[in-house]
Design an enzyme around this catalytic site. Structure first.
Site, PDB file in Angstrom:
ATOM      1  N   SER A  50       0.840  -1.200   0.000  1.00  0.00           N
ATOM      2  CA  SER A  50       0.000   0.000   0.000  1.00  0.00           C
ATOM      3  C   SER A  50       0.872   1.246   0.000  1.00  0.00           C
ATOM      4  O   SER A  50       2.017   1.221   0.441  1.00  0.00           O
ATOM      5  CB  SER A  50      -0.871   0.035   1.250  1.00  0.00           C
TER       6      SER A  50
HETATM    7  N1  SAH Z   1       0.735  -5.649   4.270  1.00  0.00           N
HETATM    8  C1  SAH Z   1       1.365  -5.859   2.984  1.00  0.00           C
HETATM    9  C2  SAH Z   1       0.384  -5.591   1.858  1.00  0.00           C
HETATM   10  C3  SAH Z   1       0.319  -6.754   0.963  1.00  0.00           C
HETATM   11  S1  SAH Z   1      -0.998  -6.842  -0.221  1.00  0.00           S
HETATM   12  C4  SAH Z   1       2.638  -5.059   2.855  1.00  0.00           C
HETATM   13  O1  SAH Z   1       2.935  -4.232   3.734  1.00  0.00           O
HETATM   14  O2  SAH Z   1       3.365  -5.249   1.903  1.00  0.00           O
HETATM   15  C5  SAH Z   1      -2.062  -8.017   0.537  1.00  0.00           C
HETATM   16  C6  SAH Z   1      -1.488  -9.355   0.844  1.00  0.00           C
HETATM   17  O3  SAH Z   1      -2.535 -10.146   1.416  1.00  0.00           O
HETATM   18  C7  SAH Z   1      -1.009 -10.126  -0.373  1.00  0.00           C
HETATM   19  O4  SAH Z   1       0.333 -10.507  -0.178  1.00  0.00           O
HETATM   20  C8  SAH Z   1      -1.934 -11.357  -0.414  1.00  0.00           C
HETATM   21  O5  SAH Z   1      -1.302 -12.523  -0.895  1.00  0.00           O
HETATM   22  C9  SAH Z   1      -2.351 -11.488   1.039  1.00  0.00           C
HETATM   23  N2  SAH Z   1      -3.588 -12.219   1.291  1.00  0.00           N
HETATM   24  C10 SAH Z   1      -4.728 -12.200   0.560  1.00  0.00           C
HETATM   25  N3  SAH Z   1      -5.659 -13.004   1.108  1.00  0.00           N
HETATM   26  C11 SAH Z   1      -5.090 -13.566   2.206  1.00  0.00           C
HETATM   27  C12 SAH Z   1      -5.545 -14.512   3.192  1.00  0.00           C
HETATM   28  N4  SAH Z   1      -6.761 -15.069   3.123  1.00  0.00           N
HETATM   29  N5  SAH Z   1      -4.701 -14.855   4.180  1.00  0.00           N
HETATM   30  C13 SAH Z   1      -3.444 -14.320   4.245  1.00  0.00           C
HETATM   31  N6  SAH Z   1      -2.965 -13.433   3.343  1.00  0.00           N
HETATM   32  C14 SAH Z   1      -3.774 -13.059   2.341  1.00  0.00           C
END
Ligand code: SAH
Length: 209
Positions: A50
């Protein structure tokens, strides 16, 4: 940080935590030149980190205290987990996609966040992390269509859940859920802002239900 301040982030602990965490250490090589731009960055597999203002706003809303235990769903690059680790006692973070989980673990350990401060798990975050519940903060960085019940259930009294909610193609809203500190613990829900997150994978996906 002047930019975040101008955009309305007022919590000094959050601002200084974001100043301490090197965003470039969490982005893939080819994105490093853009690591400090105020935009979302691709981390591969269709996922993104983000933009800083969204990380700051979510962290500020979650208000992690120095003694708090935090759960993050969606480790992604590990950046948000590092920001949380600067602010609370211990972070638990779950990532669904194995290669991202591995890369995040490398970046986080290299940046000095060891197992005492931050533990990681690969899998579906829909069910939370029951063995380590309750959590003072639960922060979700992918958007389900509705709030997974287990995440609410794993909030401590007075605990805060920050989560983007909405359809994968449509308008999503960032929501703050607070569990009352009274013994019968109801929840209050406050909409914070319009956002666009990647969809929640796994059990939270509509076609799986
Ligand atoms: N907090 C992260 C943002 C990553 S984008 C950062 O600081 O970089 C969102 C992430 O959520 C992705 O990597 C995706 O694979 C993960 N995600 C999506 N659904 C999920 C689930 N059910 N359980 C765990 N992770 C999930």
């Amino acid at each position: 940080m002047a930019e975040l301040r101008r955009d309305g982030i007022a919590n000094e602990r959050v601002l200084s935590a974001m100043e301490r965490v090197p965003r470039h250490a969490f982005v893939p090589e080819e994105q490093k030149a853009r690591a400090y731009a105020n935009e979302p960055l691709s981390i591969g597999y269709g996922q993104t980190i983000s933009q800083p203002i969204v990380v700051a706003a979510m962290t500020e809303a979650a208000a992690p205290g120095p003694k708090d235990k935090c759960l993050e769903i969606g480790t992604g690059s590990g950046y948000q987990a590092a920001v949380l680790a600067e602010l609370c006692q211990k972070v638990y973070s779950i990532e669904y996609l194995e290669p991202l989980a591995q890369a995040a673990e490398q970046s986080l350990r290299r940046a000095g966040y060891d197992e005492r401060r931050l533990v990681l798990r690969t899998g579906d975050g829909y069910g939370g992390w029951p063995e380590s519940a309750p959590f003072d903060v639960v922060l979700v960085t992918a958007a389900p269509e509705s709030v997974p019940r287990p995440l609410l259930d794993q909030l401590a009294p007075g605990g805060r859940l920050v989560i983007p909610v909405g359809p994968r193609q449509g308008a999503q809203e960032l929501e703050l859920w607070v569990r009352s500190s009274a013994p019968d613990g109801g929840f209050t829900r406050t909409p914070l802002m319009a956002v666009r997150f990647v969809p929640f994978l796994g059990e939270g996906e509509p076609h799986r239900r």
